[in-house]
Design a protein around this motif. Structure first.
Motif, PDB file in Angstrom:
ATOM      1  N   UNK A  28       0.804  -1.229   0.000  1.00 36.52           N
ATOM      2  CA  UNK A  28       0.000   0.000   0.000  1.00 36.52           C
ATOM      3  C   UNK A  28       0.837   1.279   0.000  1.00 36.52           C
ATOM      4  N   UNK A  29       1.951   1.258  -0.749  1.00 40.22           N
ATOM      5  CA  UNK A  29       2.776   2.459  -0.826  1.00 40.22           C
ATOM      6  C   UNK A  29       2.495   3.256  -2.094  1.00 40.22           C
ATOM      7  N   UNK A  30       1.490   2.822  -2.862  1.00 38.07           N
ATOM      8  CA  UNK A  30       1.108   3.541  -4.069  1.00 38.07           C
ATOM      9  C   UNK A  30       1.877   3.152  -5.304  1.00 38.07           C
ATOM     10  N   UNK A  31       2.720   2.094  -5.180  1.00 41.21           N
ATOM     11  CA  UNK A  31       3.520   1.657  -6.317  1.00 41.21           C
ATOM     12  C   UNK A  31       3.249   0.172  -6.579  1.00 41.21           C
ATOM     13  N   UNK A  32       2.939  -0.207  -7.824  1.00 44.55           N
ATOM     14  CA  UNK A  32       2.620  -1.616  -8.120  1.00 44.55           C
ATOM     15  C   UNK A  32       3.860  -2.499  -8.037  1.00 44.55           C
ATOM     16  N   UNK A  33       3.699  -3.637  -7.394  1.00 43.35           N
ATOM     17  CA  UNK A  33       4.764  -4.630  -7.262  1.00 43.35           C
ATOM     18  C   UNK A  33       4.469  -5.808  -8.186  1.00 43.35           C
ATOM     19  N   UNK A  34       5.468  -6.687  -8.359  1.00 40.74           N
ATOM     20  CA  UNK A  34       5.344  -7.801  -9.293  1.00 40.74           C
ATOM     21  C   UNK A  34       5.606  -9.134  -8.611  1.00 40.74           C
ATOM     22  N   UNK A  35       4.691 -10.076  -8.827  1.00 38.98           N
ATOM     23  CA  UNK A  35       4.908 -11.458  -8.387  1.00 38.98           C
ATOM     24  C   UNK A  35       5.022 -12.323  -9.624  1.00 38.98           C
ATOM     25  N   UNK A  36       6.039 -13.204  -9.631  1.00 36.69           N
ATOM     26  CA  UNK A  36       6.266 -14.098 -10.758  1.00 36.69           C
ATOM     27  C   UNK A  36       5.982 -15.533 -10.350  1.00 36.69           C
ATOM     28  N   UNK A  37       5.091 -16.176 -11.088  1.00 38.32           N
ATOM     29  CA  UNK A  37       4.786 -17.592 -10.887  1.00 38.32           C
ATOM     30  C   UNK A  37       5.681 -18.391 -11.817  1.00 38.32           C
TER      31      UNK A  37
END
Length: 557
Positions: free
Chosen positions: A128-137
């Motif tokens: 919730x810091x306003x920046x999109x993060x990425x998860x890799x499957x």
């Protein structure tokens, strides 16, 4: 009987909401080469026909630097048998949107090359810091990349506890993932879709014809369960698959999509499984999930057979306020369109809606988006056969296929319009993942499609239309910052209603724009807009002007 009831019900609805204006043409142009988007999905095909070789890879659209324009992230495979990115040819790639119609590869600076053999990607702001993060499957260890806000990302997988769940001492093969707030605590949780038990170069020998080896049927591989991680709010996650009931359901997961199908305020999950019954995971108040696929009528085809489920989307396609399900399958199986009939039931409207042509198609990624801004969501599918040498068995079948579009006619029917959607859409290729979003903020939804062993496609929506639109970026305060799970109901000047919701989990192994798009037809103004935030807060706006990107913040109560 259920199908007949649906036809009658939809016919009554259509009598009140059919289109009063001529439909605009839908047309796409592949501009990847023109704009600097150069990327090839490397799957490292081998004579051993490893199952993973035919499954890559996903696509993500996200505004990683907060400049108001969508950037593109592309997942890649690795070398076989090492399953490592032995050269830069195997890197995942991040392309920055330059605002002038071009893209620049910024992978190295961003630190997003990834590791291991990739499959899927999910975008979500987990802290919730306003920046999109990425998860890799991944087939190998999964990865979580934290967005630092300066154009770089940090691999925080180990700290977060998201390397990947194990079964029988081995990390499970993950294909897709999705972010959602299952317990409405304001923090995004993570659902990871796992496929089957597999080891490199140990696939069964499956002859196609005259000793020619092919990729084996999924039934020859053991099932896996999916994984649910609860966000602890401190940068770590807890595997709650057992306590929430997720581990009780074994299948071959390919995709997950989310919606609150029964209106109880909690997001439910639909999982498309390959050759095993599809799952509809009903959320019981943010504590447990019950699998109700059979009872709801979504687990099997109408004849009782299981489908080779691939990509899925879970949203309202007939403008009645209830989220519906559309997912893809392989040839000789129709792509099911399941209409929410209230009270926990879905009606199979595949035939009634005119989707019979999908019987001759194999589909991977997909999505339900209004491609011509007429106020009705259309259907897009990224197509290809699964077996690369299928023509040796069936000469009339081909491995590469063209992508397809089905226009929503607004009366319960869909019409395939692929043939008139531009020459680039007709080009055959082994398409896999697809992500949707408005890359140039012109109000038209574009698509980025991965190609197995080939150049990625950026299908720019060049449809000529005078129809209006709006694109909504929701910012949560009490709810999760991205507003994922928020439901939006609009009423336009002509009295017509539409519903949509915030999600990034769309299609196969991919992640679409979190901004919510509405096509408005001839309407220049939205008379009323109601937003139901995941927190339960309801927000109402009036007389909202069209043809713009609009940011809406959740009221602080």
């Amino acid at each position: 009987m259920r199908e007949l009831i649906f036809i009658l019900a939809f016919g009554l609805l259509a009598a009140d909401t059919s289109k009063p204006f001529a439909p605009a043409p839908i047309e796409f142009e592949d501009i990847a080469g023109k704009v600097g988007l150069r990327f090839v999905t490397h799957n490292s095909p081998t004579p051993n026909k490893n199952q993973i070789e035919t499954m890559v890879a996903g696509v993500a659209l996200l505004d990683y630097d907060g400049d108001g324009y969508l950037d593109i992230y592309l997942v890649n495979g690795a070398a076989i048998p090492s399953l490592q990115k032995e050269s830069s040819a195997y890197w995942n790639r991040l392309f920055h949107n330059n605002h002038d119609g071009t893209f620049t590869d910024v992978t190295e600076r961003a630190g997003l090359a990834g590791a291991g053999y990739g499959m899927g990607v999910a975008v979500g702001d987990y802290d919730n810091d306003g920046r999109p993060d990425l998860f890799l499957a991944n087939v190998t260890g999964n990865q979580l990349f934290h967005n630092n806000g300066d154009g770089t990302f940090t691999d925080v997988t180990a700290k977060a506890g998201l390397v990947g769940a194990q079964m029988n001492g081995k990390k499970m093969w993950s294909v897709s993932a999705g972010w959602f707030d299952y317990n409405n605590d304001g923090r995004l949780d993570l659902f990871v879709v796992n496929y089957c038990v597999w080891e490199v170069n140990k696939d069964p020998y499956c002859p196609l014809k005259h000793g020619v080896r092919a990729y084996c049927h999924p039934k020859l591989y053991a099932n896996l369960h999916n994984t649910l991680y609860r966000n602890n709010g401190d940068g770590t996650f807890t595997d709650v698959s057992a306590e929430t009931g997720i581990v009780s359901h074994m299948g071959k997961g390919m995709s997950v999509s989310f919606a609150d199908y029964d209106g109880d305020g909690f997001l439910d999950a639909f999982v498309a499984n390959d050759t095993t019954p599809a799952f509809l995971l009903h959320n019981l108040g943010g504590k447990r999930f019950e699998e109700v696929g059979v009872q709801a009528g979504v687990a099997y085809a109408p004849d009782g057979t299981t489908l080779s489920g691939m990509g899925s989307d879970f949203r309202d396609v007939n403008n009645d306020g209830l989220p519906d399900i559309w997912y893809t399958a392989v040839e000789h199986q129709r792509f099911p369109l399941l209409i929410n009939a209230r009270h926990g039931d879905f009606d199979d409207a595949t035939v009634a809606s005119g989707l019979q042509p999908t019987t001759e198609m194999s589909g991977w990624g997909n999505g339900m988006f209004d491609l011509d801004n007429d106020g009705w969501k259309d259907l897009f599918v990224a197509r290809s056969n699964v077996v690369d040498n299928i023509n040796e068995l069936i000469p009339t079948r081909r491995f590469p296929e063209p992508n397809s579009i089905f226009r929503n006619l607004g009366n319960g029917k869909f019409e395939e319009v692929s043939g008139t959607a531009g020459p680039d859409l007709k080009l055959e290729a082994p398409h896999r993942g697809v992500a949707f979003g408005d890359l140039d903020n012109d109000g038209r939804v574009d698509a980025v499609v991965s190609v197995l062993g080939g150049q990625v496609k950026l299908l720019h929506n060049v449809s000529e239309s005078s129809n209006h639109w709006i694109l909504l970026k929701l910012v949560g305060t009490k709810s999760n910052r991205m507003g994922i799970g928020a439901q939006i109901h609009i009423t336009t000047e002509d009295g017509r209603s539409q519903w949509n919701e915030v999600t990034t989990s769309v299609g196969y192994a991919s992640s679409s724009d979190s901004r919510v798009h509405f096509g408005l037809g001839a309407n220049r103004t939205i008379k009323d807009m109601e937003i139901r935030w995941p927190s339960g807060i309801k927000q109402t706006l009036h007389n909202v002007a069209a043809d713009r990107v609009m940011t809406i913040e959740e009221p602080r109560q």
